[in-house]
Scaffold this motif. Structure first.
Motif, short mmCIF file in Angstrom:
data_model
loop_
_atom_site.label_atom_id
_atom_site.label_comp_id
_atom_site.label_asym_id
_atom_site.label_seq_id
_atom_site.Cartn_x
_atom_site.Cartn_y
_atom_site.Cartn_z
N MET A 65 15.78 2.72 5.58
CA MET A 65 14.70 3.62 5.18
C MET A 65 14.51 4.72 6.24
O MET A 65 14.60 4.45 7.44
N SER A 66 14.22 5.93 5.78
CA SER A 66 13.95 7.01 6.74
C SER A 66 12.65 6.70 7.48
O SER A 66 11.79 5.97 6.97
N ASP A 67 12.48 7.26 8.68
CA ASP A 67 11.26 7.03 9.46
C ASP A 67 10.03 7.49 8.69
O ASP A 67 9.00 6.82 8.69
N GLU A 68 10.15 8.63 8.01
CA GLU A 68 9.03 9.17 7.25
C GLU A 68 8.62 8.23 6.12
O GLU A 68 7.44 7.94 5.91
N LEU A 69 9.60 7.72 5.39
CA LEU A 69 9.31 6.80 4.29
C LEU A 69 8.77 5.48 4.83
O LEU A 69 7.83 4.90 4.26
N PHE A 70 9.31 5.00 5.95
CA PHE A 70 8.81 3.76 6.54
C PHE A 70 7.36 3.92 6.98
O PHE A 70 6.54 3.03 6.75
N ASP A 71 7.02 5.06 7.59
CA ASP A 71 5.64 5.31 7.99
C ASP A 71 4.71 5.32 6.78
O ASP A 71 3.61 4.76 6.82
N GLU A 72 5.14 5.95 5.71
CA GLU A 72 4.35 5.98 4.48
C GLU A 72 4.16 4.57 3.92
O GLU A 72 3.07 4.18 3.50
N PHE A 73 5.22 3.78 3.94
CA PHE A 73 5.16 2.40 3.49
C PHE A 73 4.18 1.59 4.34
O PHE A 73 3.35 0.85 3.82
N GLU A 74 4.27 1.75 5.64
CA GLU A 74 3.39 1.04 6.56
C GLU A 74 1.92 1.39 6.32
O GLU A 74 1.05 0.51 6.30
N ARG A 75 1.63 2.68 6.11
CA ARG A 75 0.25 3.11 5.83
C ARG A 75 -0.25 2.49 4.53
O ARG A 75 -1.40 2.05 4.44
N ALA A 76 0.60 2.44 3.52
CA ALA A 76 0.20 1.85 2.23
C ALA A 76 -0.09 0.37 2.38
O ALA A 76 -1.08 -0.14 1.83
N VAL A 77 0.73 -0.35 3.13
CA VAL A 77 0.51 -1.78 3.35
C VAL A 77 -0.78 -1.99 4.13
O VAL A 77 -1.60 -2.85 3.79
N ASP A 78 -0.99 -1.20 5.19
CA ASP A 78 -2.21 -1.33 5.99
C ASP A 78 -3.45 -1.05 5.14
O ASP A 78 -4.45 -1.75 5.23
N SER A 79 -3.37 -0.02 4.32
CA SER A 79 -4.50 0.33 3.45
C SER A 79 -4.79 -0.81 2.48
O SER A 79 -5.94 -1.18 2.27
N TYR A 80 -3.77 -1.36 1.89
CA TYR A 80 -3.92 -2.47 0.95
C TYR A 80 -4.52 -3.68 1.66
O TYR A 80 -5.44 -4.33 1.16
N ALA A 81 -4.02 -3.99 2.85
CA ALA A 81 -4.50 -5.14 3.60
C ALA A 81 -5.96 -4.98 4.01
O ALA A 81 -6.75 -5.92 3.92
N SER A 82 -6.35 -3.77 4.42
CA SER A 82 -7.73 -3.56 4.85
C SER A 82 -8.69 -3.65 3.66
O SER A 82 -9.81 -4.14 3.79
N LYS A 83 -8.27 -3.22 2.49
CA LYS A 83 -9.11 -3.36 1.29
C LYS A 83 -9.26 -4.83 0.94
O LYS A 83 -10.33 -5.27 0.52
N ASP A 84 -8.21 -5.61 1.11
CA ASP A 84 -8.25 -7.03 0.77
C ASP A 84 -9.17 -7.78 1.73
O ASP A 84 -9.85 -8.71 1.34
N GLU A 85 -9.22 -7.36 3.01
CA GLU A 85 -10.05 -8.03 4.01
C GLU A 85 -11.54 -7.77 3.77
O GLU A 85 -12.37 -8.56 4.17
N THR A 86 -11.88 -6.68 3.12
CA THR A 86 -13.29 -6.36 2.90
C THR A 86 -13.86 -7.04 1.66
O THR A 86 -15.05 -7.01 1.43
N ARG A 87 -13.02 -7.65 0.86
CA ARG A 87 -13.50 -8.36 -0.34
C ARG A 87 -14.06 -9.72 0.05
O ARG A 87 -13.52 -10.40 0.92
#
Length: 88
Positions: A65-87
C-alpha cells in the motif's frame, strides 16, 4: 434491410447473419427488436478490452500500500475505533 449503418433488426440477423457477423468483426453492430436496441455484437478483442477496463479492482497487502493510502486507512480505523469506545 439495415436501418442505419451498423444497426440491424432481429429479422435481418436471421436472413443475413454472415454479413452481419463480418461487419461486427470490424466494428460493433446493434441488433434491434421492434425498433429498440436490444443487443450489440462486437469482436472478441473489443469485448476483452471492455472487460479489462470495467474491473479496476486490485489486490494488495499493507506492505504494498502507498504511504498516503496507508495513512488514510489508519485514520479510518482510528475514527471507527474511537466511535466504538464512546458507545455504552
Amino acid at each position: 434491410m439495415s436501418r442505419t449503418h451498423g444497426s440491424y433488426s432481429t429479422s435481418d440477423l436471421s436472413r443475413k447473419s454472415g454479413d452481419i457477423i463480418a461487419e461486427a468483426l470490424r466494428h460493433p453492430v446493434t441488433i434491434t427488436q421492434r425498433n429498440k436496441p436490444r443487443l450489440v455484437l462486437l469482436n472478441i478483442e473489443d469485448y476483452e478490452r471492455l472487460m479489462r477496463q470495467s474491473d479496476v479492482r486490485s489486490i494488495g497487502t499493507i506492505e504494498t500500500m502507498s504511504d498516503e493510502l496507508f495513512d488514510e486507512f489508519e485514520r479510518a480505523v482510528d475514527s471507527y475505533a474511537s466511535k466504538d469506545e464512546t458507545r455504552p
